[in-house]
Write an enzyme that holds these catalytic residues in place. Sequence first.
Site, short mmCIF file in Angstrom:
data_model
loop_
_atom_site.label_atom_id
_atom_site.label_comp_id
_atom_site.label_asym_id
_atom_site.label_seq_id
_atom_site.Cartn_x
_atom_site.Cartn_y
_atom_site.Cartn_z
N ILE A 12 -28.66 -112.58 55.16
CA ILE A 12 -29.72 -113.56 54.83
C ILE A 12 -30.03 -114.75 55.32
O ILE A 12 -31.17 -115.19 55.58
CB ILE A 12 -29.56 -113.88 53.26
CG1 ILE A 12 -29.07 -112.77 52.41
CG2 ILE A 12 -30.58 -114.61 52.32
CD1 ILE A 12 -28.45 -112.93 50.89
N LEU A 33 -18.95 -116.47 63.42
CA LEU A 33 -18.76 -115.26 64.02
C LEU A 33 -17.99 -114.09 63.31
O LEU A 33 -17.73 -113.27 63.79
CB LEU A 33 -18.82 -115.23 65.38
CG LEU A 33 -19.89 -115.99 66.20
CD1 LEU A 33 -19.43 -115.99 67.74
CD2 LEU A 33 -21.33 -115.55 66.03
N ASN A 35 -18.30 -112.20 60.61
CA ASN A 35 -19.05 -111.36 59.92
C ASN A 35 -20.49 -111.22 60.71
O ASN A 35 -21.46 -110.75 60.01
CB ASN A 35 -19.20 -111.29 58.49
CG ASN A 35 -19.38 -110.04 57.92
OD1 ASN A 35 -19.46 -109.05 58.44
ND2 ASN A 35 -19.99 -110.41 56.65
N ASP A 58 -15.78 -123.31 62.83
CA ASP A 58 -15.30 -122.76 61.46
C ASP A 58 -15.35 -123.81 60.63
O ASP A 58 -14.61 -125.07 60.80
CB ASP A 58 -13.53 -122.54 62.17
CG ASP A 58 -12.77 -122.09 60.98
OD1 ASP A 58 -13.45 -121.96 59.83
OD2 ASP A 58 -11.66 -121.67 61.13
N SER A 125 -25.52 -116.45 43.07
CA SER A 125 -25.52 -115.25 42.75
C SER A 125 -25.73 -114.93 41.39
O SER A 125 -25.34 -115.43 40.38
CB SER A 125 -24.17 -114.41 43.27
OG SER A 125 -24.15 -112.95 42.78
N TYR A 150 -14.48 -113.70 44.13
CA TYR A 150 -15.77 -113.97 44.59
C TYR A 150 -16.61 -114.52 43.69
O TYR A 150 -17.29 -115.56 43.89
CB TYR A 150 -16.18 -112.75 45.04
CG TYR A 150 -17.78 -112.68 45.54
CD1 TYR A 150 -18.19 -113.62 46.72
CD2 TYR A 150 -18.88 -112.19 44.61
CE1 TYR A 150 -19.66 -113.65 46.92
CE2 TYR A 150 -19.88 -112.19 44.78
CZ TYR A 150 -20.51 -113.02 45.93
OH TYR A 150 -21.73 -113.02 46.28
N LYS A 154 -18.55 -118.70 43.18
CA LYS A 154 -20.10 -118.84 43.12
C LYS A 154 -20.16 -119.85 41.92
O LYS A 154 -20.82 -120.73 41.97
CB LYS A 154 -21.10 -117.81 42.80
CG LYS A 154 -20.90 -116.86 44.23
CD LYS A 154 -21.64 -117.61 45.36
CE LYS A 154 -21.55 -116.83 46.64
NZ LYS A 154 -21.76 -117.70 47.82
N PHE A 179 -30.35 -111.70 43.24
CA PHE A 179 -30.08 -110.59 42.55
C PHE A 179 -29.50 -109.73 43.61
O PHE A 179 -28.84 -110.00 44.33
CB PHE A 179 -31.12 -110.15 41.76
CG PHE A 179 -31.28 -111.00 40.38
CD1 PHE A 179 -31.38 -112.38 40.47
CD2 PHE A 179 -30.76 -110.24 39.28
CE1 PHE A 179 -31.34 -112.90 39.08
CE2 PHE A 179 -30.73 -110.80 37.83
CZ PHE A 179 -30.75 -112.26 37.98
C1 UD1 Z 1 -22.39 -106.56 44.07
C2 UD1 Z 1 -21.31 -107.34 43.81
C3 UD1 Z 1 -21.68 -108.66 43.43
C4 UD1 Z 1 -22.43 -109.17 44.65
C5 UD1 Z 1 -23.64 -108.23 45.14
C6 UD1 Z 1 -24.06 -108.90 46.39
C7 UD1 Z 1 -19.63 -105.78 42.78
C8 UD1 Z 1 -19.09 -105.21 41.65
N1 UD1 Z 1 -20.49 -106.52 42.72
O1 UD1 Z 1 -23.33 -106.36 43.24
O2 UD1 Z 1 -20.49 -109.33 42.87
O3 UD1 Z 1 -23.16 -110.70 44.34
O4 UD1 Z 1 -22.92 -107.10 45.30
O5 UD1 Z 1 -25.16 -108.06 47.06
O6 UD1 Z 1 -19.37 -105.17 43.96
N2 UD1 Z 1 -23.44 -98.20 43.75
C9 UD1 Z 1 -23.36 -96.77 43.94
N3 UD1 Z 1 -22.76 -96.18 45.16
C10 UD1 Z 1 -22.36 -97.00 46.20
C11 UD1 Z 1 -22.54 -98.33 45.89
C12 UD1 Z 1 -23.18 -98.83 44.89
O7 UD1 Z 1 -23.49 -95.83 42.90
O8 UD1 Z 1 -21.75 -96.63 47.11
C13 UD1 Z 1 -24.19 -98.69 42.65
C14 UD1 Z 1 -23.49 -99.63 41.92
O9 UD1 Z 1 -22.66 -99.13 41.01
C15 UD1 Z 1 -24.38 -100.61 41.12
C16 UD1 Z 1 -25.50 -100.43 42.41
O10 UD1 Z 1 -25.37 -99.38 43.16
O11 UD1 Z 1 -24.86 -99.85 40.15
C17 UD1 Z 1 -25.78 -101.75 43.26
O12 UD1 Z 1 -24.31 -101.90 43.81
P1 UD1 Z 1 -24.20 -103.00 44.84
O13 UD1 Z 1 -24.94 -102.76 45.77
O14 UD1 Z 1 -22.57 -102.89 45.36
O15 UD1 Z 1 -24.48 -104.33 44.09
P2 UD1 Z 1 -23.81 -105.01 42.67
O16 UD1 Z 1 -22.83 -104.42 42.42
O17 UD1 Z 1 -25.09 -105.31 41.79
#
Ligand code: UD1
Length: 338
Positions: A12, A33, A35, A58, A125, A150, A154, A179
């Site tokens: 971002i 650096l 990540n 850092d 977040s 984490y 926030k 989001f």
């Molecule tokens: C995740 C973090 C959140 C963080 C955000 C940043 C968790 C539990 N939450 O949110 O704290 O602020 O990323 O971007 O990790 N999904 C799949 N298969 C996958 C990966 C994800 O089905 O391999 C689904 C998840 O169940 C979810 C949706 O995709 O329903 C989005 O997942 P993800 O991209 O990890 O975001 P968040 O869980 O919303």
Amino acid sequence: MKVLVTGGLGFIGSHTVVELQNKGLEVIIIDDLSNSSEKVLDGIFAITGKKPIFEKLDLKEKSEVEDFFKKHTDISGVIHFAASKAVGESVENPLLYYENNIGTLVYILKELSKKDKASFIFSSSCTVYGQADKMPITEDAPVKTAESPYGNTKQIGEEIISDTCKVTPSLNAIALRYFNPMGAHPSTEIGELPIGVPQNLVPYITQTGIGMREQLSVFGGDYPTEDGTCIRDYIHVVDLAKAHVIALQRLLEGKNDDNYEVFNLGTGTGSSVLEAIKSFEKVSEKKLNYKIVDRRAGDITAAYASTDKANNILGWKAASTLDEAMKSAWDWEVKIRK
Ligand code: UD1
């Protein structure tokens, strides 16, 4: 007008640097650096024709932070992205997260508090809402107990800023609650570069589409939603980046109503995991290999933003559709795997 962007080589951060430079603001990036890569500077240059100043630093080293602000006395605004963001890792190593995300925030705020006037934008977040009781989620929805260290960083981060602003009238701050950011710059010069196996949905989809991963696991098909999969509010990273510039300008121009404000950044539209997959299949013209598996621990059923506050007060609205954001994510994946 000089703006410091911490973590400015990250996902971002780099898109925000582009938008700041497009608006004629002078940018200094600091990044450790851990990540990210210095090559991102070339991408920023290719898009904007300008290379920002970059210092590898850092932020956990307090004296380095102090020295940095002594050297750069003309910084009027800070956008603070530098932080660790892997939920699972934060559970394994909470102190790393408290040190990286909280310690560094305190050092920066201390420096900004010394200034006659300072503007500060914080990467927060929607995780602070947990499973909200009502959709869409408004900014006054209660902050729920964090599910992970984490998420807690926030919440605590927001509290630290709010408390500091109360006693520091010269400090003006905005916390932006993102989001689900996704996508890449349409030029394909910069984008997301997840290290190792992606934890987030969209990079997992595109890496499966390109053949790096065999199959996407859809975590849960029995949620109380229309198609049984979780709902999220996926927002194009360029829209998100533009919101940062608008928020910063609000502070720099003294247009803020309060010296600490909070805004949601989302599209206002919820999409299910299966809808995200459909979008990918449409824009890539590829079938995605996926399988519905068990739920992932800690996932909430649904989260999408009320965007009214950002629309009305910042005058900002996400412009891209899910398909446009997905197309940019796919174009980027195709480019970097060539
Ligand atoms: C995740 C973090 C959140 C963080 C955000 C940043 C968790 C539990 N939450 O949110 O704290 O602020 O990323 O971007 O990790 N999904 C799949 N298969 C996958 C990966 C994800 O089905 O391999 C689904 C998840 O169940 C979810 C949706 O995709 O329903 C989005 O997942 P993800 O991209 O990890 O975001 P968040 O869980 O919303």
